[in-house]
Structure formats: structure tokens, C-alpha cells
Write a protein that holds these residues in place. Structure first.
Motif, PDB file in Angstrom:
ATOM      1  N   TYR A  44       0.822  -1.221   0.000  1.00  0.00           N
ATOM      2  CA  TYR A  44       0.000   0.000   0.000  1.00  0.00           C
ATOM      3  C   TYR A  44       0.851   1.263   0.000  1.00  0.00           C
ATOM      4  O   TYR A  44       0.337   2.363   0.103  1.00  0.00           O
ATOM      5  N   LYS A  61       3.361   4.031  -1.609  1.00  0.00           N
ATOM      6  CA  LYS A  61       3.791   4.632  -2.868  1.00  0.00           C
ATOM      7  C   LYS A  61       4.522   5.927  -2.526  1.00  0.00           C
ATOM      8  O   LYS A  61       3.970   6.788  -1.841  1.00  0.00           O
ATOM      9  N   SER A  69      -1.462   4.289   1.060  1.00  0.00           N
ATOM     10  CA  SER A  69      -2.760   4.570   0.449  1.00  0.00           C
ATOM     11  C   SER A  69      -3.879   4.091   1.370  1.00  0.00           C
ATOM     12  O   SER A  69      -4.138   2.890   1.476  1.00  0.00           O
TER      13      SER A  69
END
Length: 231
Positions: free
Chosen positions: A95, A97, A102
Motif C-alpha cells: 500500500y 507509494k 494509500s
């Protein structure tokens, strides 16, 4: 120092392999060694015919292994974290980035797992410690299923949970095996071992006392093997 020796195990794709024996037979120690939680001084580990090196749990995870520990409250759940955080903690890199997590993806996967495993919780933000034992255990199952393991090691997966949750965990185990993954289950409950597995490796005093076909064995045979090296 480890107190088991000459332990040889084979796990087949799509199989549920049981590990039986009395308390003190070193069942957990063997599996923790396979997973890199304990140092082993000799012996080799092969995955699909190739030798692999597992020195710590991250090595095992990178090779597609997952371990559901025996002591849910002590080494499984993070009691002061939410259901969502407990669900995703082994998989956070999925999750991330540019160094940011996120939240949308995390919330979506959490809700999906809660629905799929029928985890009874008021919300994803509920503290895991407020759930029943069975629901806590299902959160831990979901945590490891999100890592997409090829080998799932379960140490006393139904200890201290109610009959309904036990049944749901049995169904989950069968589904995982039917997907072609390998499942190893340590259990002290003989009817559970016989009913849930394809084969059972019986340990006694740190050694393999025998391997039996679950469909043909009896509790008496397992108990005889379990006490083979005692005393």
C-alpha cells in the motif's frame, strides 16, 4: 540450543499436513526453525526441489511462507492497534507509494477480508482486543492470506475459540489447500488432527516417531507413536 534432531518433513502441494505429539515433543520449535524464528545449526530446507536459506522470518515470508503462532495474545495480535492495522501489518509495502500509505486501498482490502472471513467487528477502526478470540484469530488468518503464501503454518489455530469460529477456520484451511497451497497444522487435539489433515507427522521427544495416513490411523496409533521415545 535446539532439542530436536533428525526431523525430516515433506509437504505436498494442496495438502494439509498435521504435526502431532505430546506437549514438549518440540513441534512448535521445529516449525519456528523452518520459519527463521529459531536458529538451526544443521539440516537443509528445500522448496520445489531447490535449497533455500531461511535465517529470519522475512526470508521465510519472501519465499511464500506464513506462520500463525500458537500464542495469539502474546505473539499474534497487536492489542492497542485497530482491526485494520492488525490485518495489514504484514503487507504494508503493498500500500506504499513514494513513502506514503494509500488509505483507500487499505480500507478496501480490510473491508473485503472482514466480509470474506465473516469477521464480526463494529468497524475497521475497532481495537482488535475488543473482539472475541475467534474473531481475533480470523483477523490473523486474513493478515497472512493477504501476503498470498504458498505455505501456511498454523500452530494450534483453533485453541481457545468457540465452535462456530472453529468450523469457519476448518473451512478456510480446506479452501486454502484446494487452491494448491500447502498447509501445516500443529494441534494437540487428536480428533481435529485426524479429521482435518491428509497425513500426520507424530513427534516424540524431539524426533519423528512416525508418519501416518489420517484416513487410516486411530487415536491409539498416534498416542503409541507420541510416547515412543518418552522415558
Amino acid at each position: 540450543p535446539l532439542s530436536f534432531k533428525n526431523v525430516s518433513l515433506t509437504l505436498r502441494q494442496g495438502e494439509i499436513l498435521g504435526i502431532g505429539g505430546l506437549v514438549g515433543a518440540q513441534r512448535t520449535e521445529v516449525m519456528e526453525s523452518v520459519y527463521g524464528l529459531r536458529v538451526h545449526t544443521s539440516g537443509k530446507l528445500y522448496l520445489r526441489g531447490e535449497e533455500i536459506k531461511v535465517k529470519k522470518p522475512i526470508d521465510a515470508m519472501n519465499k511464500g511462507m506464513a506462520l500463525l503462532t500458537e500464542e495469539r495474545r502474546r505473539t499474534g495480535i497487536f492489542p492497542l492497534l485497530s482491526v485494520k492495522e492488525n490485518l495489514l501489518i504484514a503487507n504494508l509495502r503493498d500500500y506504499s507509494k513514494n513513502g506514503l500509505l494509500s488509505n483507500d486501498g487499505m480500507e478496501k482490502d480490510s473491508i473485503e477480508q472482514i466480509d470474506t472471513l465473516r469477521i464480526k467487528t463494529p468497524s475497521t477502526k475497532t481495537l482488535i482486543r475488543s473482539l472475541s478470540g475467534g474473531n481475533q484469530q480470523k483477523v490473523l488468518f486474513a493478515r497472512w492470506l493477504l501476503t498470498h503464501p504458498d505455505i501456511l503454518i498454523l500452530d494450534e489455530p483453533t485453541r481457545g475459540i468457540d465452535v462456530g469460529a472453529k468450523y469457519e477456520i476448518y473451512v478456510l484451511m480446506k479452501e486454502i489447500a484446494e487452491q494448491g497451497k500447502g498447509v501445516i497444522m500443529i494441534s494437540s487435539e487428536m480428533p481435529e488432527l485426524i479429521g482435518m489433515t491428509d497425513r500426520i507427522v507424530v513427534m516424540s521427544e524431539g524426533r519423528v516417531a512416525g508418519v501416518v495416513d489420517s484416513k487410516k490411523t486411530t487415536q491409539e496409533e498416534i498416542m503409541t507413536l507420541a510416547t515412543k521415545y518418552v522415558g
